[in-house]
Design a protein around this motif. Structure first.
Motif, PDB file in Angstrom:
ATOM      1  N   GLY A   1       0.841  -1.196   0.000  1.00  0.00           N
ATOM      2  CA  GLY A   1       0.000   0.000   0.000  1.00  0.00           C
ATOM      3  C   GLY A   1       0.877   1.248   0.000  1.00  0.00           C
ATOM      4  O   GLY A   1       1.684   1.433   0.915  1.00  0.00           O
TER       5      GLY A   1
ATOM      6  N   GLU B   1      -0.003   4.064   0.648  1.00  0.00           N
ATOM      7  CA  GLU B   1      -0.407   4.980   1.731  1.00  0.00           C
ATOM      8  C   GLU B   1       0.153   4.553   3.092  1.00  0.00           C
ATOM      9  O   GLU B   1       0.001   5.260   4.077  1.00  0.00           O
ATOM     10  CB  GLU B   1      -1.946   5.044   1.819  1.00  0.00           C
TER      11      GLU B   1
ATOM     12  N   ASP C   1       2.262   0.304  -4.113  1.00  0.00           N
ATOM     13  CA  ASP C   1       1.346  -0.287  -5.105  1.00  0.00           C
ATOM     14  C   ASP C   1       1.960  -0.099  -6.483  1.00  0.00           C
ATOM     15  O   ASP C   1       1.460   0.664  -7.326  1.00  0.00           O
ATOM     16  CB  ASP C   1      -0.034   0.394  -5.014  1.00  0.00           C
TER      17      ASP C   1
ATOM     18  N   GLY D   1      -3.936  -4.796  -1.335  1.00  0.00           N
ATOM     19  CA  GLY D   1      -3.678  -4.858  -2.774  1.00  0.00           C
ATOM     20  C   GLY D   1      -4.236  -6.078  -3.481  1.00  0.00           C
ATOM     21  O   GLY D   1      -3.776  -6.439  -4.564  1.00  0.00           O
TER      22      GLY D   1
ATOM     23  N   ASP E   1      -4.524  -2.485  -7.227  1.00  0.00           N
ATOM     24  CA  ASP E   1      -4.435  -3.769  -6.514  1.00  0.00           C
ATOM     25  C   ASP E   1      -3.728  -4.764  -7.438  1.00  0.00           C
ATOM     26  O   ASP E   1      -4.350  -5.412  -8.281  1.00  0.00           O
ATOM     27  CB  ASP E   1      -5.841  -4.274  -6.127  1.00  0.00           C
TER      28      ASP E   1
HETATM   29 MG    MG Z   1      -4.034  -1.115  -0.982  1.00  0.00          MG
END
Ligand code: MG
Ligand code: AMP
Length: 397
Positions: free
Chosen positions: A181, A183, A223, A246, A253
């Motif tokens: 991720g 984030e 990602d 993901g 993803d």
């Molecule tokens: Mg994700």
């Protein structure tokens, strides 16, 4: 989409125990024996006193009170220098070896010590009283444990009493943990705009450790195909790979695609459950690979339901499910999606029976709801309404 029961069957049938290793007894907690254990000794090794008191000959104490002369003291770890003769007693401590000629021990409370080296026996006892015979815990030559026995502290105690400094156990899997991720940031990093802290890596490592397997943390993959490919490649070197995030249908993803490209044989993707629907299971050669959804509750619930049984099997466990526990539901649960639900619940004992209620709204990003919960309430696929007062199956957390 497959049902949970089929998913578990596929997972469990795809893995078998890793090879065995010799391990020091004190490192074997939670592991599973890969050998039968046959006792080479009697435990306890000799007849000994079960209480502090006086070693006597019972034919001397048929009539009480009776006075005997105290000729010796036998402390635990020591032996008498001679046998016990008629009219004599020896002061003896718990665990000390029974002296020849003695056939019972009168506990201290039933005696009165006299100051001239004598003792008054106040009660009569029968032969064998307060004597722990050699081999009554474990007799020499007996099969104490069978291959497949899981080692809890009490089994470790039994093995210690048999003198086993080393035991043959199934090897623990090394479990690669990869969070994904763009984030997600590590705890030591600044939480800038749009970022969240990585809780999944810590939950997963703790879950892996809790059952005695060995986590190997690989960090966070962005990602991004390139980053995912290099980190997943690294993870595929361990016995098991677990990724989080993901794995759904978003544009970024990419975990499923990267698994495919790297040669992971995908056994299933998406299960008919809630939370945790987009779970992926595959095999890389013979190694299990799990793509778990990133929502923290989904990550933990899918680990417990699907990853843990696989890890336990790799570790040689033959039984990996909790003993079925049922509790009376205190509130109505309604669901119409045909999925198996794992509802966070709080179970308690009331008036001698178990009652359970939910932790409230069941959204899958609220990790504190798992912290409040002490169980998961299992609502099968076909149930749409479970009424207050009905019995439900629960699994303790
Ligand atoms: Mg994700
Ligand atoms: P994903 O499965 O990647 O779509 O992620 C689902 C949700 O879980 C998103 O809101 C993510 O930000 C969150 N998430 C993903 N990975 C983690 C993680 N390691 N720790 C905490 N939350 C995460």
């Amino acid at each position: 989409m497959i049902n949970a029961a089929d998913a578990i069957r596929i997972i469990v049938n795809s893995v078998c125990s890793l090879g065995s290793v010799t391990t020091a007894l004190d490192r074997s907690l939670g592991m599973v024996l890969a050998e039968d254990i046959v006792s080479e000794d009697d435990v306890p090794p000799f007849d000994n006193a079960a209480m502090d008191g006086y070693a006597v000959r019972t034919d001397n104490i048929r009539e009480v009170p009776v006075i005997l002369s105290v000729v010796e003291e036998i402390a635990a770890g020591f032996t008498a220098t001679r046998s016990l003769q008629p009219g004599e007693a020896m002061s003896i401590m718990t665990g000390a070896k029974i002296v020849q000629g003695c056939d019972a021990v009168v506990q201290l409370e039933w005696t009165e010590s006299l100051d001239d080296g004598q003792v008054k026996i106040l009660r009569t006892i029968s032969a064998g009283h307060n004597i722990r015979r050699a081999g009554t815990d474990i007799a020499k030559g007996v099969k104490v444990f069978t291959k497949g026995q899981a080692l809890r502290p009490q089994e470790i105690g039994v093995l210690a009493s048999l003198g086993r400094r080393f035991v043959e156990v199934y090897r623990s899997p090394s479990v690669a943990i990869l969070t994904t991720g763009s984030e997600v940031v590590e705890l030591h990093q600044q939480l800038s705009e749009g970022k969240i802290r990585n809780s999944n890596a810590h939950v997963l490592a703790a879950l892996v450790k809790k059952i005695g397997a060995e986590p190997r943390y690989l960090g966070i993959a962005k990602d991004d195909r390139h980053d995912l490919t290099s980190k997943i490649t690294e993870g595929l070197k361990e016995d098991v790979l677990i990724t989080s995030g993901g794995i759904s249908v978003g544009k970024y993803d990419l975990v499923l695609e990267v698994f495919r490209e790297l040669g992971v044989d995908i056994k299933f993707w998406k299960i008919n459950i809630r939370p945790g629907m987009p779970l992926l299971f595959g095999l890389y050669e013979t190694k299990p690979v799990f793509g778990l959804p990133g929502n923290p509750v989904s990550t933990m619930v899918t680990f417990l339901q699907f990853v843990q049984p696989a890890l336990l099997r790799l570790m040689g466990h033959t039984s990996d499910r909790q003993v079925g526990i049922r509790a009376r539901l205190e509130e109505e649960i309604i669901k119409k999606d045909g999925k198996r639900h794992y509802v966070r619940g709080i179970v308690e004992s009331r008036d001698g029976s178990l009652v359970v209620h939910t932790t409230g709204p069941q959204v899958s990003n609220i990790l504190t709801s798992l912290s409040k919960a002490n169980c998961l309430i299992i609502i099968p696929e076909e149930r749409e309404i479970v009424r207050a007062g009905e019995e439900v199956e629960i699994e303790l957390l």
